[in-house]
Design an enzyme around this catalytic site. Structure first.
Site, mmCIF file in Angstrom:
data_model
loop_
_atom_site.group_PDB
_atom_site.id
_atom_site.type_symbol
_atom_site.label_atom_id
_atom_site.label_comp_id
_atom_site.label_asym_id
_atom_site.label_seq_id
_atom_site.Cartn_x
_atom_site.Cartn_y
_atom_site.Cartn_z
ATOM 1 N N ASN A 258 -2.762 -5.991 8.638
ATOM 2 C CA ASN A 258 -1.597 -5.488 9.525
ATOM 3 C C ASN A 258 -2.374 -4.579 10.378
ATOM 4 O OD1 ASN A 258 -1.268 -2.940 8.153
ATOM 5 N ND2 ASN A 258 -1.484 -3.951 6.239
ATOM 6 N N ASP B 6 1.503 -6.752 1.217
ATOM 7 C CA ASP B 6 2.030 -7.708 0.156
ATOM 8 C C ASP B 6 1.609 -9.152 -0.313
ATOM 9 O OD1 ASP B 6 3.855 -5.039 0.067
ATOM 10 O OD2 ASP B 6 4.830 -6.117 1.436
ATOM 11 N N LYS C 284 -14.136 -22.354 8.389
ATOM 12 C CA LYS C 284 -13.539 -21.853 9.602
ATOM 13 C C LYS C 284 -12.455 -23.270 10.023
ATOM 14 C CE LYS C 284 -12.818 -20.505 14.290
ATOM 15 N NZ LYS C 284 -13.871 -21.067 15.511
ATOM 16 N N PRO D 281 -0.966 -7.808 -5.962
ATOM 17 C CA PRO D 281 -0.346 -7.111 -6.370
ATOM 18 C C PRO D 281 0.364 -5.483 -6.512
ATOM 19 C CG PRO D 281 -2.509 -6.910 -7.065
ATOM 20 C CD PRO D 281 -2.595 -7.964 -6.624
ATOM 21 N N ASP D 282 1.307 -5.252 -6.778
ATOM 22 C CA ASP D 282 2.016 -3.468 -6.097
ATOM 23 C C ASP D 282 0.999 -2.710 -6.658
ATOM 24 O OD1 ASP D 282 2.969 -1.209 -5.751
ATOM 25 O OD2 ASP D 282 4.681 -2.569 -5.134
ATOM 26 N N PHE E 85 4.782 6.044 -0.385
ATOM 27 C CA PHE E 85 5.022 5.451 1.505
ATOM 28 C C PHE E 85 5.663 4.846 1.168
ATOM 29 C CE2 PHE E 85 2.522 9.338 3.720
ATOM 30 C CZ PHE E 85 2.203 10.215 2.083
ATOM 31 N N LYS F 266 10.636 1.745 -8.016
ATOM 32 C CA LYS F 266 8.700 1.625 -8.189
ATOM 33 C C LYS F 266 9.072 2.626 -9.548
ATOM 34 C CE LYS F 266 7.613 0.041 -3.906
ATOM 35 N NZ LYS F 266 5.727 -0.280 -3.203
HETATM 36 N N1 CTP Z 1 2.130 -0.735 -2.169
HETATM 37 C C1 CTP Z 1 1.065 -0.775 -2.942
HETATM 38 N N2 CTP Z 1 0.969 -2.500 -3.057
HETATM 39 C C2 CTP Z 1 1.179 -2.937 -2.384
HETATM 40 C C3 CTP Z 1 2.012 -3.187 -1.877
HETATM 41 C C4 CTP Z 1 2.868 -1.269 -1.628
HETATM 42 O O1 CTP Z 1 0.840 -0.024 -3.609
HETATM 43 N N3 CTP Z 1 1.101 -4.147 -2.860
HETATM 44 C C5 CTP Z 1 2.895 1.104 -1.613
HETATM 45 C C6 CTP Z 1 2.717 1.147 0.020
HETATM 46 O O2 CTP Z 1 0.571 1.888 -0.284
HETATM 47 C C7 CTP Z 1 2.891 2.200 -0.537
HETATM 48 C C8 CTP Z 1 4.634 1.828 -1.014
HETATM 49 O O3 CTP Z 1 3.538 1.476 -2.109
HETATM 50 O O4 CTP Z 1 3.293 3.571 -0.797
HETATM 51 C C9 CTP Z 1 5.326 1.338 -0.008
HETATM 52 O O5 CTP Z 1 5.259 -0.086 0.366
HETATM 53 P P1 CTP Z 1 5.857 -0.982 1.185
HETATM 54 O O6 CTP Z 1 5.206 -1.777 1.833
HETATM 55 O O7 CTP Z 1 6.447 0.054 2.460
HETATM 56 O O8 CTP Z 1 7.260 -1.045 0.035
HETATM 57 P P2 CTP Z 1 7.057 -2.664 -0.792
HETATM 58 O O9 CTP Z 1 7.181 -2.166 -2.229
HETATM 59 O O10 CTP Z 1 5.667 -3.712 -0.304
HETATM 60 O O11 CTP Z 1 8.501 -3.247 -0.415
HETATM 61 P P3 CTP Z 1 9.260 -3.727 1.159
HETATM 62 O O12 CTP Z 1 7.799 -4.437 2.178
HETATM 63 O O13 CTP Z 1 9.749 -4.690 1.158
HETATM 64 O O14 CTP Z 1 9.421 -2.808 2.403
#
Ligand code: CTP
Length: 405
Positions: free
Chosen positions: A210, A279, A289, A305-306, A323, A341
């Site tokens: 990204n 994500d 390749k 993982p989140d 964030f 969260k």
């Molecule tokens: N984050 C994280 N690990 C992930 C995805 C996100 O730690 N795998 C954290 C980011 O660092 C940020 C927050 O989660 O602090 C929000 O991330 P964002 O991508 O905006 O939210 P999502 O929960 O992924 O929701 P969506 O993409 O559906 O908006």
């Protein structure tokens, strides 16, 4: 507290031509709110009279170790106890040598040995003297004992030479003292910040990623250090220098970031998830390749993982700041994310339409369970500092609540 962060300052003046600048220094220190007492060496009195310093500080000037009148009013041990801090400006090569040797043959050197408060020296001497190995060795000895060495400046000297050795300007000395004494909002706190994007390999040369530049996370890490925190910065691939004082751990993928965060999370007080973590990642990155042999190509992605949600779910875990980058319904989505969260605080910023990523400025909507605050568009450094102001209040309230419950 004063601008310099000190109450009672003992200003030592030794015998160099730049002693005349110390009159202005004494005036600035008094103006900043410090109580200043001046101690002069015999040689210093040849450049400026004690009366001048007495007039500027409003206090008698101390010059002799065995002065009955002064010893009766405030003895040298008492004077050493009175001070919160010692500043010696200018500090000549000779005086630095006497400090390094631990000599106590006049009032100022005796006070240096007799007091246990922080000491700063502002060297001032000829460029060749400054460069001499003996002087440098004395400075190393003093630095290793915890003496703060402020300066010197470089430029034209009173003797006609040019180069390093000039005494710092009084305004710079006052500013340096201010930062030395600034304990900071997060002194004693351990902070973990994630920053930048993650890159998820498709094959050895391609990745899913990204447009995060990492600027906000780096600005935040820098602001935390400035406010006294011990900071670990887990960063994805970015083109940014590590802020001074920050311990940086480089990662590439979300799984690596997850690993690095959980390796360092123990004893962390505050976790700030600033990274734009991918994500999803390609399920099985190709070993070689990928060749363009077919008309269509489907990438099979699996969830990463989140990291933030996992940290927030830890028992006795840190205070969590998340964030959220949103292209629409900023406030609504942000509040939903805070709840989903189970975060303590969330800073939401608009992205898209030339906002957010890859820029030096941004705005933030900061929300927490009991309130919110909008921070207007500003440079990411200033934004990080403003965010820390809000965070400190909420974090202190949270710590108080946890202790009280
Ligand atoms: N984050 C994280 N690990 C992930 C995805 C996100 O730690 N795998 C954290 C980011 O660092 C940020 C927050 O989660 O602090 C929000 O991330 P964002 O991508 O905006 O939210 P999502 O929960 O992924 O929701 P969506 O993409 O559906 O908006």
């Amino acid at each position: 507290m004063t601008n310099t962060g000190t109450e009672c300052l003992l200003l030592g003046i030794t015998g160099g031509i730049s002693a005349y600048k110390s009159v202005e220094l004494a005036r600035l220190l008094v103006a900043s709110g410090a109580r200043v007492r001046v101690v002069m060496t015999e040689a210093a009195t040849r450049f400026v009279t004690p009366l001048t310093f007495q007039a500027v500080t409003g206090n008698p000037v101390h010059c002799h170790l065995f002065d009955e009148e002064y010893e009766a009013a405030m003895g040298h041990i008492e004077l050493a106890r009175w001070a919160d801090q010692m500043l010696i400006a200018p500090a000549t090569a000779d005086f630095l040598a006497r400090m390094a040797q631990g000599l106590a043959d006049d009032l100022l050197s005796t006070l240096y040995l007799a007091s246990s408060v922080p000491v700063s020296v502002v060297p001032a001497m000829n460029v060749h003297m400054w460069r001499h190995a003996a002087v440098q060795q004395n400075l190393s000895v003093l630095a290793s004992r915890g003496v703060n060495i402020l300066g010197p400046d470089s430029g034209a000297q009173a003797c006609g030479d040019a180069g390093p050795g000039r005494m710092l300007e009084p305004t710079d000395i006052v500013a340096a003292l201010g930062s030395l004494n600034h304990r900071g909002m997060f002194a004693g706190n351990k902070v973990l910040v994630t920053a930048g994007p993650t890159q998820e390999a498709i094959d050895p040369v391609r990745f899913v990623g990204n447009r995060s530049s990492g600027k906000m996370g780096f600005a935040l890490a820098e602001a935390f250090v400035r406010e006294g925190a011990e900071v670990v910065l887990v960063s994805g691939p970015v083109a940014l220098n590590t802020p001074p004082g920050v311990r940086r751990v480089n990662v590439q993928t979300a799984l690596q970031m997850h690993g690095a965060v959980f390796e360092n999370i123990k004893k962390t007080d505050i976790f700030a998830g600033c990274a734009a973590v991918a994500d999803y990642r390609p399920e099985l990155p190709e070993g070689q390749k990928i060749k363009k042999t077919s008309e269509r190509l489907a990438l099979n992605l699996v969830r990463n993982p989140d990291i933030l949600a996992e940290v927030a779910a830890l028992k006795d875990g840190p205070y969590t700041l998340g964030f959220a980058a949103e292209t629409e319904n900023l406030a609504e989505n942000a509040r939903a994310k805070l709840l989903a969260k189970k975060l303590n605080m969330l800073a939401a910023n608009p992205v898209g339409d030339n906002l957010g990523f890859e820029r030096d400025d941004n705005s933030l909507l900061v929300i927490w369970p009991g309130g919110e605050k909008q921070l207007p568009v500003q440079d990411k450094g200033a934004l990080a500092q403003s965010l820390l102001g809000i965070l400190e209040q909420q974090y202190q309230a949270h710590v108080g609540h946890v202790k009280g419950s």
